[in-house]
Design a protein around this motif. Structure first.
Motif, PDB file in Angstrom:
ATOM      1  N   PRO A 157       0.816  -1.215   0.002  1.00 10.67           N
ATOM      2  CA  PRO A 157       0.116  -0.005  -0.013  1.00 10.67           C
ATOM      3  C   PRO A 157       0.790   1.404  -0.080  1.00 10.67           C
ATOM      4  CG  PRO A 157       0.089  -0.983   2.253  1.00 10.67           C
ATOM      5  CD  PRO A 157       0.617  -1.991   1.357  1.00 10.67           C
ATOM      6  N   ALA A 158       0.313   2.379  -0.823  1.00 11.60           N
ATOM      7  CA  ALA A 158       1.340   3.489  -0.697  1.00 11.60           C
ATOM      8  C   ALA A 158       0.684   4.376   0.168  1.00 11.60           C
ATOM      9  CB  ALA A 158       0.983   4.118  -2.270  1.00 11.60           C
ATOM     10  N   ARG A 159      -0.433   4.425   0.798  1.00 10.01           N
ATOM     11  CA  ARG A 159      -0.836   5.042   1.888  1.00 10.01           C
ATOM     12  C   ARG A 159      -1.821   4.390   2.863  1.00 10.01           C
ATOM     13  NH1 ARG A 159       2.521   7.517  -0.462  1.00 10.01           N
ATOM     14  NH2 ARG A 159       2.537   9.521  -1.361  1.00 10.01           N
ATOM     15  N   CYS A 160      -1.569   4.811   3.968  1.00 12.70           N
ATOM     16  CA  CYS A 160      -2.340   3.965   4.839  1.00 12.70           C
ATOM     17  C   CYS A 160      -2.918   4.829   6.273  1.00 12.70           C
ATOM     18  CB  CYS A 160      -1.535   2.857   5.726  1.00 12.70           C
ATOM     19  SG  CYS A 160      -0.683   1.652   4.758  1.00 12.70           S
ATOM     20  N   TYR A 161      -4.037   4.335   6.707  1.00 12.84           N
ATOM     21  CA  TYR A 161      -4.547   5.207   7.805  1.00 12.84           C
ATOM     22  C   TYR A 161      -5.569   4.494   8.707  1.00 12.84           C
ATOM     23  CZ  TYR A 161      -6.859   9.359   9.835  1.00 12.84           C
ATOM     24  OH  TYR A 161      -7.387  10.591  10.495  1.00 12.84           O
ATOM     25  N   ARG A 162      -5.699   4.707   9.969  1.00 14.75           N
ATOM     26  CA  ARG A 162      -6.283   4.215  10.898  1.00 14.75           C
ATOM     27  C   ARG A 162      -7.564   4.822  11.251  1.00 14.75           C
ATOM     28  NH1 ARG A 162      -7.370   3.674  16.384  1.00 14.75           N
ATOM     29  NH2 ARG A 162      -7.744   1.591  17.274  1.00 14.75           N
ATOM     30  N   VAL A 163      -8.936   4.343  11.206  1.00 10.30           N
ATOM     31  CA  VAL A 163      -9.945   5.208  11.423  1.00 10.30           C
ATOM     32  C   VAL A 163     -10.387   4.606  12.971  1.00 10.30           C
ATOM     33  CG1 VAL A 163     -12.338   5.480  10.802  1.00 10.30           C
ATOM     34  CG2 VAL A 163     -10.570   5.086   9.070  1.00 10.30           C
ATOM     35  N   GLY A 164     -10.625   5.324  13.882  1.00  6.58           N
ATOM     36  CA  GLY A 164     -10.885   4.889  15.320  1.00  6.58           C
ATOM     37  C   GLY A 164     -12.302   4.155  15.221  1.00  6.58           C
ATOM     38  N   ARG A 165     -13.182   4.623  14.688  1.00  4.66           N
ATOM     39  CA  ARG A 165     -14.455   4.117  14.603  1.00  4.66           C
ATOM     40  C   ARG A 165     -15.198   3.921  13.189  1.00  4.66           C
ATOM     41  NH1 ARG A 165     -18.050   4.415  19.090  1.00  4.66           N
ATOM     42  NH2 ARG A 165     -19.721   4.737  17.985  1.00  4.66           N
ATOM     43  N   SER A 166     -15.853   2.837  12.843  1.00  7.06           N
ATOM     44  CA  SER A 166     -16.171   2.588  11.495  1.00  7.06           C
ATOM     45  C   SER A 166     -17.272   3.788  11.106  1.00  7.06           C
ATOM     46  CB  SER A 166     -16.934   1.245  11.566  1.00  7.06           C
ATOM     47  OG  SER A 166     -16.096   0.253  11.963  1.00  7.06           O
ATOM     48  N   SER A 167     -17.952   4.424  11.942  1.00  6.43           N
ATOM     49  CA  SER A 167     -19.021   5.490  11.634  1.00  6.43           C
ATOM     50  C   SER A 167     -18.236   6.708  11.377  1.00  6.43           C
ATOM     51  CB  SER A 167     -19.749   5.514  12.703  1.00  6.43           C
ATOM     52  OG  SER A 167     -19.274   5.872  14.147  1.00  6.43           O
ATOM     53  N   ASP A 168     -16.776   6.962  11.465  1.00  7.47           N
ATOM     54  CA  ASP A 168     -16.112   8.052  11.619  1.00  7.47           C
ATOM     55  C   ASP A 168     -15.910   8.319  10.196  1.00  7.47           C
ATOM     56  OD1 ASP A 168     -16.186   8.293  14.165  1.00  7.47           O
ATOM     57  OD2 ASP A 168     -14.111   7.856  14.507  1.00  7.47           O
ATOM     58  N   LEU A 169     -16.031   9.761   9.685  1.00 13.57           N
ATOM     59  CA  LEU A 169     -15.461  10.201   8.436  1.00 13.57           C
ATOM     60  C   LEU A 169     -14.068  10.116   8.565  1.00 13.57           C
ATOM     61  CD1 LEU A 169     -16.208  11.538   5.671  1.00 13.57           C
ATOM     62  CD2 LEU A 169     -15.843  14.006   6.875  1.00 13.57           C
ATOM     63  N   THR A 171      -9.863  10.556   6.266  1.00  8.63           N
ATOM     64  CA  THR A 171      -9.380  11.215   5.081  1.00  8.63           C
ATOM     65  C   THR A 171      -7.878  10.751   5.046  1.00  8.63           C
ATOM     66  OG1 THR A 171     -10.574  13.196   5.382  1.00  8.63           O
ATOM     67  CG2 THR A 171      -8.562  13.288   4.215  1.00  8.63           C
ATOM     68  N   ILE A 172      -7.561  10.029   3.880  1.00  8.06           N
ATOM     69  CA  ILE A 172      -6.127   9.699   3.635  1.00  8.06           C
ATOM     70  C   ILE A 172      -5.326  11.084   2.828  1.00  8.06           C
ATOM     71  CG2 ILE A 172      -4.623   8.367   2.550  1.00  8.06           C
ATOM     72  CD1 ILE A 172      -6.582   6.093   2.320  1.00  8.06           C
ATOM     73  N   PRO A 173      -4.591  11.766   3.709  1.00 13.04           N
ATOM     74  CA  PRO A 173      -3.679  12.704   3.100  1.00 13.04           C
ATOM     75  C   PRO A 173      -2.768  12.394   2.087  1.00 13.04           C
ATOM     76  CG  PRO A 173      -3.097  12.652   5.470  1.00 13.04           C
ATOM     77  CD  PRO A 173      -4.083  11.676   5.069  1.00 13.04           C
ATOM     78  N   TYR A 174      -1.927  13.262   1.524  1.00 13.59           N
ATOM     79  CA  TYR A 174      -0.879  13.192   0.688  1.00 13.59           C
ATOM     80  C   TYR A 174      -0.758  12.226  -0.022  1.00 13.59           C
ATOM     81  CZ  TYR A 174       1.195  16.223   4.540  1.00 13.59           C
ATOM     82  OH  TYR A 174       1.200  17.226   5.353  1.00 13.59           O
ATOM     83  N   VAL A 175      -1.835  12.087  -1.047  1.00 12.20           N
ATOM     84  CA  VAL A 175      -2.094  11.159  -2.050  1.00 12.20           C
ATOM     85  C   VAL A 175      -1.626  11.775  -3.283  1.00 12.20           C
ATOM     86  CG1 VAL A 175      -3.505   9.497  -3.232  1.00 12.20           C
ATOM     87  CG2 VAL A 175      -3.921  10.252  -0.900  1.00 12.20           C
ATOM     88  N   PRO A 176      -0.514  11.224  -4.118  1.00 10.49           N
ATOM     89  CA  PRO A 176      -0.131  11.861  -5.366  1.00 10.49           C
ATOM     90  C   PRO A 176      -1.274  11.704  -6.322  1.00 10.49           C
ATOM     91  CG  PRO A 176       1.656  10.386  -4.329  1.00 10.49           C
ATOM     92  CD  PRO A 176       0.195  10.148  -3.618  1.00 10.49           C
ATOM     93  N   GLU A 177      -0.956  12.481  -7.317  1.00  6.81           N
ATOM     94  CA  GLU A 177      -2.044  12.542  -8.457  1.00  6.81           C
ATOM     95  C   GLU A 177      -1.965  11.182  -9.298  1.00  6.81           C
ATOM     96  OE1 GLU A 177      -3.038  14.975 -12.561  1.00  6.81           O
ATOM     97  OE2 GLU A 177      -1.051  15.420 -11.476  1.00  6.81           O
ATOM     98  N   GLY A 178      -3.200  10.589  -9.828  1.00  5.65           N
ATOM     99  CA  GLY A 178      -3.158   9.497 -10.397  1.00  5.65           C
ATOM    100  C   GLY A 178      -4.472   8.427  -9.930  1.00  5.65           C
ATOM    101  N   ARG A 179      -4.498   7.236 -10.543  1.00  7.29           N
ATOM    102  CA  ARG A 179      -5.555   6.306 -10.466  1.00  7.29           C
ATOM    103  C   ARG A 179      -5.239   5.386  -9.072  1.00  7.29           C
ATOM    104  NH1 ARG A 179      -5.745   2.770 -14.123  1.00  7.29           N
ATOM    105  NH2 ARG A 179      -7.860   2.358 -14.066  1.00  7.29           N
ATOM    106  N   TRP A 180      -6.156   5.286  -7.956  1.00  3.76           N
ATOM    107  CA  TRP A 180      -5.981   4.775  -6.765  1.00  3.76           C
ATOM    108  C   TRP A 180      -7.052   3.737  -6.534  1.00  3.76           C
ATOM    109  CZ3 TRP A 180      -1.544   5.271  -3.796  1.00  3.76           C
ATOM    110  CH2 TRP A 180      -0.674   6.343  -4.272  1.00  3.76           C
TER     111      TRP A 180
END
Length: 244
Positions: A157-169, A171-180
């Motif tokens: 994976p190029a970018r990873c993030y932990r979400v505290g609760r499944s119901s939370d909004l 955001t994965i920041p610092y994503v380079p331009e392109g298809r993901w």
């Protein structure tokens, strides 16, 4: 997870800097090495040796980002006798050398590992934002979300993030331009190898300065075509594999 394998997982976490053998791990579970290795793979999705490597590399990442300890000392401190072996394994796993990874701190605390080497530094960044849907009633459970570049889906994976609760909004920041492609994984109420749910969407196109919004539905992971099939069943026992 079976109690014997939980003991091995905990033992690896506490003693990763030691030259642990299959016999050592078998003793932790009070099982023969062969029996322990078979159960370990059934329960976590990986052989014990690869799990040990994952723990060592995650600890190395933590030290690289949060301490000023030299790379040579970090290598020894996480169980590698040779800095060359450590550098080779780290680079193969994360796509950048330990030194490049440490320099990521220039992007701030929300930046996570690059997947294409220093060439990523020239990209303008966008972000991916989303919500998760699940029908198992565990909206309070944490979720690990990863973004894979479409050109290398099935790789790290190029970018990873932990979400505290499944119901939370999230955001994965610092994503380079392109298809993901976006992939998510979480615990569910089932037992053993079925205790993980996953979801995957994409490809989505990220442009500089833009926030792409997605919705990800979580299902039993064996029903989902995911980019990293080994990481999913392992995530519940080693969450740092998905944590930023």
């Amino acid at each position: 997870m079976r109690a014997e394998i939980e003991q091995v997982v905990e033992g690896i976490r506490k003693r990763y800097e030691e030259p642990l053998s299959l016999c050592d791990l078998g003793e932790m579970a009070r099982l023969t090495p062969f029996h322990m290795a078979r159960l370990f793979r059934e329960q976590t999705g990986l052989p014990p040796a690869r799990f040990l490597t994952a723990v060592r590399l995650e600890e190395a990442k933590r030290r690289l980002l949060r301490t000023d300890v030299s790379i040579a000392d970090i290598s020894l401190g996480v169980g590698y006798a040779s800095i060359g072996s450590f550098t080779t394994r780290f680079t193969k796993t994360f796509g950048v050398s330990p030194g490049q990874y440490r320099r990521m701190t220039q992007l701030g605390p929300d930046a996570v590992e690059f997947a294409g080497g220093s060439a990523d530094a020239s990209y303008a960044y966008g972000a991916i934002q989303g919500r998760l849907r699940r029908d198992d009633g565990l909206d309070h459970a944490s979720v690990f979300v990863a973004a894979f570049h479409a050109a290398s889906a099935g790789d790290r994976p190029a970018r990873c993030y932990r979400v505290g609760r499944s119901s939370d909004l999230w955001t994965i920041p610092y994503v380079p331009e392109g298809r993901w492609f976006i992939e998510a994984v979480s615990l569910t109420s089932a037992q053993g190898g079925g205790c993980v749910v996953a979801g995957s969407v994409g490809p989505v196109f990220v442009t500089p300065g833009a926030v792409v919004r997605v919705d990800v539905a979580l299902e039993p992971y064996r029903r989902v075509r995911v980019a990293d099939s080994e990481r999913c069943p392992l995530a519940f026992s080693l969450p740092d594999l998905y944590a930023s």
